[in-house]
Write an enzyme that holds these catalytic residues in place. Structure first.
Site, mmCIF file in Angstrom:
data_model
loop_
_atom_site.group_PDB
_atom_site.id
_atom_site.type_symbol
_atom_site.label_atom_id
_atom_site.label_comp_id
_atom_site.label_asym_id
_atom_site.label_seq_id
_atom_site.Cartn_x
_atom_site.Cartn_y
_atom_site.Cartn_z
ATOM 1 N N GLY A 1 0.841 -1.188 0.000
ATOM 2 C CA GLY A 1 0.000 0.000 0.000
ATOM 3 C C GLY A 1 0.878 1.240 0.000
ATOM 4 O O GLY A 1 2.008 1.204 0.485
ATOM 5 N N CYS B 1 5.727 -0.336 7.662
ATOM 6 C CA CYS B 1 5.371 0.812 6.836
ATOM 7 C C CYS B 1 6.601 1.270 6.064
ATOM 8 O O CYS B 1 7.692 1.372 6.629
ATOM 9 C CB CYS B 1 4.865 1.952 7.723
ATOM 10 N N LEU B 2 6.411 1.557 4.786
ATOM 11 C CA LEU B 2 7.522 2.038 3.955
ATOM 12 C C LEU B 2 8.124 3.322 4.517
ATOM 13 O O LEU B 2 9.291 3.622 4.284
ATOM 14 C CB LEU B 2 7.030 2.307 2.532
ATOM 15 N N HIS C 1 -4.593 0.953 7.731
ATOM 16 C CA HIS C 1 -3.249 1.544 7.744
ATOM 17 C C HIS C 1 -3.164 2.724 6.756
ATOM 18 O O HIS C 1 -2.675 3.805 7.105
ATOM 19 C CB HIS C 1 -2.241 0.454 7.372
ATOM 20 N N GLU C 2 -3.678 2.511 5.541
ATOM 21 C CA GLU C 2 -3.550 3.548 4.505
ATOM 22 C C GLU C 2 -4.458 4.742 4.794
ATOM 23 O O GLU C 2 -4.065 5.895 4.576
ATOM 24 C CB GLU C 2 -3.824 2.969 3.118
ATOM 25 N N HIS D 1 -2.879 7.063 7.231
ATOM 26 C CA HIS D 1 -1.892 7.977 6.636
ATOM 27 C C HIS D 1 -2.539 9.298 6.208
ATOM 28 O O HIS D 1 -1.909 10.357 6.273
ATOM 29 C CB HIS D 1 -1.251 7.346 5.392
HETATM 30 ZN ZN ZN Z 1 2.369 3.094 5.877
#
Ligand code: ZN
Length: 149
Positions: free
Chosen positions: A46, A89-90, A131-132, A135
């Site tokens: 994501g 998470c990236l 999660h997304e 953000h």
């Molecule tokens: Zn993330």
């Protein structure tokens, strides 16, 4: 298409609430294509707008339960039942942790032509939706950890 730079924790763009998308043009379609390409390049499931420095309500997803896509201006609903599972998470490199989430989630938003779009799922897919969407409100998964985590 282009690979975008993924922002990491400490960058203020990750901590602000995003704006609704109101312009549905070719630039938006290019952004979606670039976000998908970037997400696959870095092996993410994501990617949300703020993660590439775009303070807008949009995220993409892929490699998750065989599903791929995106949504614009999502509004999140969740079930009551909890799920357990790890999360990373990236934008928070090198950290993953058990993170409490609900087992079922649905987001209601629009597609690139401003037509209604609904995504729903359980388990990992529901985790990704939560999660997304987080953000887009400046929340990172590390904010949701409790206790010793
Ligand atoms: Zn993330």
């Amino acid at each position: 298409m282009a690979i975008l730079t993924v922002r990491t924790v400490g960058d203020p763009v990750l901590r602000s609430e995003c704006e609704e998308i109101t312009v549905f043009d070719d630039d938006l379609k290019k952004l979606i294509a670039d976000m998908l390409e970037t997400m696959y390049e870095v092996n993410g499931v994501g990617l949300a707008g703020p993660q590439i420095g775009i303070n807008k309500k949009i995220f993409t997803f892929g490699n998750i339960d065989g599903r791929e896509g995106y949504i614009i201006n999502p509004v999140l609903e969740t079930g009551d039942e909890d799920q357990e599972g790890g999360e990373g998470c990236l934008s928070v490199p090198g950290i993953s942790s058990d993170t409490p989430r609900k087992n079922w989630a649905r987001v209601t938003g629009v597609d690139a032509d401003n037509k209604p779009l609904v995504l729903e799922g359980e388990g990992l897919f529901a985790r990704m939706l939560q999660h997304e969407t987080d953000h887009l409100y400046g929340t990172l998964f590390i904010d949701r950890l409790v206790g010793e985590e």
